[in-house]
Design an enzyme around this catalytic site. Structure first.
Site, PDB file in Angstrom:
ATOM      1  N   GLU A 144       2.284  48.745  -7.635  1.00  0.00           N
ATOM      2  CA  GLU A 144       0.852  48.627  -7.566  1.00  0.00           C
ATOM      3  C   GLU A 144      -0.071  48.902  -9.099  1.00  0.00           C
ATOM      4  O   GLU A 144      -0.882  48.132  -9.165  1.00  0.00           O
ATOM      5  CB  GLU A 144       0.352  49.523  -6.411  1.00  0.00           C
ATOM      6  CG  GLU A 144       0.836  49.439  -5.030  1.00  0.00           C
ATOM      7  CD  GLU A 144       0.337  50.233  -3.862  1.00  0.00           C
ATOM      8  OE1 GLU A 144      -0.100  51.332  -4.275  1.00  0.00           O
ATOM      9  OE2 GLU A 144       0.621  50.123  -2.731  1.00  0.00           O
ATOM     10  N   HIS A 177      -5.510  45.213   0.381  1.00  0.00           N
ATOM     11  CA  HIS A 177      -4.735  46.174   1.356  1.00  0.00           C
ATOM     12  C   HIS A 177      -5.748  46.794   2.140  1.00  0.00           C
ATOM     13  O   HIS A 177      -5.584  47.897   2.601  1.00  0.00           O
ATOM     14  CB  HIS A 177      -4.116  47.299   0.544  1.00  0.00           C
ATOM     15  CG  HIS A 177      -3.069  46.650  -0.448  1.00  0.00           C
ATOM     16  ND1 HIS A 177      -3.159  45.965  -1.508  1.00  0.00           N
ATOM     17  CD2 HIS A 177      -1.709  47.003  -0.233  1.00  0.00           C
ATOM     18  CE1 HIS A 177      -2.023  45.854  -2.043  1.00  0.00           C
ATOM     19  NE2 HIS A 177      -0.931  46.569  -1.568  1.00  0.00           N
TER      20      HIS A 177
END
Length: 286
Positions: A144, A177
Site C-alpha cells: 500500500e 478503499h
C-alpha cells in the site's frame, strides 16, 4: 491566456485521473479472484498476495510511463528506492510514531505484558506462519505504501505542490478503499493521521522505508483506547492520559525538526516536473 489556462486545467485533471486510475487498479487486483470465502480465509489471502505482487511490478512501470519524459532523475529516486538516508528515515519514522503513541505504549506496559513473550522464538515463528499477521503487518504496509505513496505521489507532483500533495494523496487511498476505510475507522485505526504522516515522511525523507515503518506501527497500535485507560485507578489513570497528551504535543513539535530533508541526504527537487505551476508562474509574470 485562455489557452494556457485551459492547458493548465487539463493537466490537473490528467494528473488526478492518472493517480485515481492506479488506485482503482490496485483495489481491482484484490477482487479479481472469484472466491466465496471471506477476506481472512487462507485461500483469499494467498490469492491477494499474488495480486499485490503483480502491483509491485505494475505500479512503478505505470508511474515511469507518465513521468519519464518530464524528469532527468532516475525513476527509483522518485519512488524512494535508494540507500541514501535509509537508516535515518527508518529511525525517525519509528521515533515519531513511538512518540505519537506514547500513551498507548505505556498502557501496554501497565497491563503487565511481558516483553520476553512478545520477542520469544515461538511467538516469532507463529507470526511468520500466520497469514493474517503477514497480511496486516508485512504485505499490506509494503504494497500500500509503495503504490499509494511512492508511485502516486510522483504522479501528483506533476501539477501539485509538495505540501498540497501530502493532503491530497490520502484521498486516493480512501476513495479506492472506502469499505475498508470505514471498517478500519470502526476498528479504531487512525487512518487519516497515518496516511498524511506517511506522505509527509515520504516527501521529507525521499525514502519509502519511512512510510512503511509508520504504516506498520500504526496498524499494530491502532487508536488509543481511552476507555481502557479510565478503568485504571489513580494515579495510573491520570498518568496515562497525561502521557497521551504529552505524546501528541511532542509529536506536533518534533515533526517540524525530524522532517528536514537535509537530515536524510534528500536532495530531491519535488517541483522539477511540475509543469502546471511553471505555466501559472509565467502567466503571472506576463
Amino acid at each position: 491566456m485562455n489557452v494556457d489556462k485551459l492547458n493548465s486545467q487539463c493537466s490537473y485533471i490528467k494528473c488526478v485521473m492518472e493517480s485515481l486510475f492506479l488506485s482503482v487498479i490496485y483495489v481491482s487486483s484484490l477482487y479479481v479472484w472469484n472466491s466465496q470465502h471471506s477476506r481472512d480465509h487462507p485461500s483469499t489471502i494467498k490469492k491477494r498476495f499474488l495480486s499485490v505482487s503483480f502491483m509491485l511490478i505494475f505500479s512503478p512501470l505505470y508511474t515511469w510511463y507518465f513521468i519519464n519524459d518530464k524528469t532527468k532523475v532516475p525513476i527509483w529516486y522518485w519512488l524512494g528506492l535508494k540507500w541514501d538516508g535509509i537508516f535515518m528515515s527508518a529511525a525517525s519514522s519509528f521515533f515519531l510514531t513511538f512518540i505519537l503513541f506514547l500513551g498507548p505504549i505505556c498502557l501496554i506496559c501497565c497491563k503487565n505484558i511481558q516483553l520476553k513473550n512478545i520477542i520469544s522464538i515461538e511467538n516469532i515463528k507463529y507470526k511468520l506462519t500466520d497469514l493474517i499477521w503477514l497480511r496486516n503487518y508485512v504485505v499490506a504496509p509494503i504494497s500500500e505504501e509503495f503504490t499509494f505513496r511512492a508511485c502516486i505521489i510522483p504522479l501528483l507532483l506533476q501539477c501539485f505542490e509538495p505540501m498540497t500533495t501530502i493532503f491530497i494523496c490520502p484521498i486516493f487511498f480512501g476513495a479506492a478503499h472506502f469499505n475498508q476505510w470505514i471498517e478500519r475507522m470502526r476498528a479504531g485505526v487512525p487512518c487519516l493521521d497515518a496516511f498524511i504522516m506517511s506522505a509527509l515522511l515520504f516527501i521529507s525523507t525521499g525514502n519509502v522505508i519511512g512510510p512503511i515503518m509508520a504504516h506498520k506501527f500504526c496498524n499494530h497500535m491502532g487508536f488509543p483506547d481511552f476507555r481502557e485507560m479510565f478503568q485504571f485507578q489513580e494515579p495510573k489513570r491520570s498518568c496515562l492520559l497525561v502521557l497521551s497528551l504529552v505524546g501528541l504535543i511532542l509529536w506536533c513539535v518534533l515533526i517540524k525538526y525530524t522532517t528536514d530533508p537535509q537530515i536524510y541526504s534528500n536532495q530531491m527537487d519535488w517541483t522539477e516536473m511540475n509543469q502546471c505551476n511553471t505555466i501559472n508562474s509565467s502567466k503571472n509574470i506576463l
